[in-house]
Design an enzyme around this catalytic site. Structure first.
Site, PDB file in Angstrom:
ATOM      1  NE  ARG A 217      40.953 -39.045  -0.853  1.00 26.44           N
ATOM      2  CZ  ARG A 217      41.931 -38.301  -1.285  1.00 26.44           C
ATOM      3  NH1 ARG A 217      43.378 -38.708  -1.597  1.00 26.44           N
ATOM      4  NH2 ARG A 217      41.688 -36.900  -1.235  1.00 26.44           N
TER       5      ARG A 217
ATOM      6  CE  LYS B 140      37.126 -30.483   6.577  1.00 29.08           C
ATOM      7  NZ  LYS B 140      37.657 -30.828   5.266  1.00 29.08           N
TER       8      LYS B 140
END
Length: 522
Positions: free
Chosen positions: A370, A296
């Site tokens: 996920r 990030k």
């Protein structure tokens, strides 16, 4: 935790640090709400005029303090705004009362007792005021030595700074006295007990979310769950990295393999001997998300301790169900990992073999939630529950779509999606039903695996839901709550919502469990 009491005393006669009254926004100025009659009488019937002189309008969440008139036992009157005067006979809705009570409770931080004389027309209104006041009283104190999450007894603040912080903040409001609460009425007592248990568990989730990541890794989180399970008679099973490898949980292992703190999968279960419905709740528990190799950028990772908010919500919900004795079987799955870059981390382009045998090409290691959820959803489905609901701070795309205060709902069943939306609204949480467009499925096809963990950039929140749907067993009703927006409040506090961890989705999940206990899953 702030104490909650029901009082039959008049608002004028109750001894407290402050008495809280409601004021609405009328066409010609502020209008006092029901419950303020005794206080207004002490002001000679001119309390509304005095408030207007002080600049009060009755706007939603507005707080105005003034010295009490003679004849009141409390030295301070706190008027909290309720927004527009409701239409005739409609009364104030539950969420308006929650927000107002929360704002008042925050304003009384450091006080010993607040007498809440807000409009309580029935049990539902009393419950709303109680929830709002208790939620608004929250302060995070685990880092200053008052909590139990800091491992090895190390506190995030020094003893001196902790003491200085205590002097400055004075802690939360110690007691909420609900004027007109009818302490001998079974329904009112039950509402107060529910509000107390519910808010204590929401605060459990908030505490976990606010705990710094170096003090709460996957093993620490699992230990918290085991300790709570022992206290409340729940069953737990914790799969460590060896058990995960043996069981073939490639998603959880793949996300966690770059960290020195290994992953965990926790099963925490509450059962009721007369239950007719079984719910499985699955929570994303990334105790810190750096993005992995797909790192990030600066400005996007400072609050990533909150990426386990879904698991915190699931954990709190199971404990709340046990405390409330709900006639439902409820199993929580906490998929816990830390997503870090290192020489052992999963690389973009790697293929993971998931629990159950499907393979996934990892195109972006920052789409890790996920992956851990997929393993847990597959495992939860083996127990054939009546429904599975997963909860996760899953996508920034959902924040772009719905903002910071609303979570998205996706399901494989339209009626269940509608039901979840109604339940969230009933519980006082903002949500919005989202589609799972079939044309987006092709985007997660992979030339080297059964599917990829990324698809089209546009509609990324929907793509994540479509990915998760692939791991839901046939015949099982499934829902997905993307709480990326409301789970962590980076702005200032408002209503009953604090800065930091909010405990988003707990109220919705508890209400879902209550409906299931009544045999209704939508």
């Amino acid at each position: 935790m702030t104490a909650l009491t029901l009082s039959t005393s008049s608002a004028a006669a109750l001894r407290a640090d402050a008495v809280v009254v409601g004021v609405a926004k009328g066409a010609k100025g502020p209008v006092l709400a029901a419950g303020a009659e005794a206080v207004d009488k002490a002001f000679g019937g001119k309390l509304a005029a005095v408030l207007e002189t002080l600049g009060a309008t009755g706007a939603d969440g507005e707080v105005t303090k003034l010295p009490a008139a003679s004849g009141l036992k409390a030295p301070v009157v706190l008027a909290v705004g309720l927004g527009d005067v409701p239409a005739k006979d409609d009364g104030y809705d539950a969420e308006t009362l929650r927000r107002a009570a929360g704002a008042a409770s925050r304003a009384l931080s450091g006080s010993k007792k607040g007498a809440f004389a807000l409009p309580i027309e029935d049990v539902a209104a009393a419950a709303a005021v109680a929830e709002g006041a208790l939620l608004g009283a929250y302060t995070y104190d685990k880092s200053n030595g008052n909590g139990g999450s800091a491992k090895d007894g190390k506190n995030a603040k020094s003893a001196k700074n902790a003491a200085d912080a205590d002097k400055k903040n004075n802690g939360p409001l110690a007691e909420v006295a609900l004027v007109g609460g009818k302490p001998r009425d079974k329904a009112y007592k039950a509402a107060a007990e529910r509000a107390t248990a519910l808010v204590e568990e929401i605060n459990r989730a908030r505490d976990l979310i606010n705990t710094p990541s170096n003090l709460l890794n996957p093993a620490d989180f699992a230990a918290e769950a085991v300790a709570a399970a022992k206290e409340h008679g729940l069953k737990t099973e914790v799969l460590d990295e060896k058990a995960l490898k043996k069981g073939g949980y490639g998603g959880i292992l793949g996300v966690g393999q770059g960290s020195e703190a290994p992953p965990r999968l926790v099963r925490i279960a509450y059962t009721h001997p007369k239950a007719e419905k079984t719910l499985a709740l699955v929570g994303k528990g990334i105790t810190y998300d750096s993005g992995g190799i797909s790192l990030k950028p600066p400005g996007h990772n400072e609050t990533m301790k909150c990426d386990m908010s879904g698991a915190a919500a699931v954990f709190a919900t199971v404990v709340a169900a046990a405390r409330l004795g709900l006639r439902v079987n409820l199993t929580g799955w906490l998929a816990l990992a830390e997503n870090m870059p290192s020489g052992s981390a999963t690389r973009p382009g790697d293929v993971l073999s998931m629990y159950g045998g499907k393979t996934v090409e990892v195109l972006n290691t920052d789409a890790e939630g996920r992956l851990v959820l997929a393993d847990a959803i597959t495992r939860a489905g083996e127990e054939k529950p009546d429904a599975i609901v997963d909860v996760a701070t899953l996508t920034g795309a959902m924040v772009l779509a719905l903002g910071n205060r609303t979570f998205g709902i996706m399901t494989n069943d339209e009626a269940f999606r509608t039901s979840l939306h109604e339940i969230a609204e009933e519980a006082g949480e903002q949500s919005w039903p989202m589609p799972l467009p079939t044309h987006l499925r092709k985007g997660i096809d992979s030339p080297v695996a059964d599917l990829a963990n990324m698809g089209e950039r546009m509609g990324g929140g929907l793509v994540a839901g479509i990915f998760l749907k692939e791991f839901v067993a046939d015949g099982i009703t499934w829902g997905h709550l993307d709480i990326a927006g409301p789970a962590f409040n980076e702005a200032g506090p408002f209503g009953y919502t604090p800065k930091g961890g909010t405990g988003a989705a707990v109220r919705t999940l508890v209400r879902l469990a209550e409906r299931a206990a009544d045999g209704d899953l939508g």
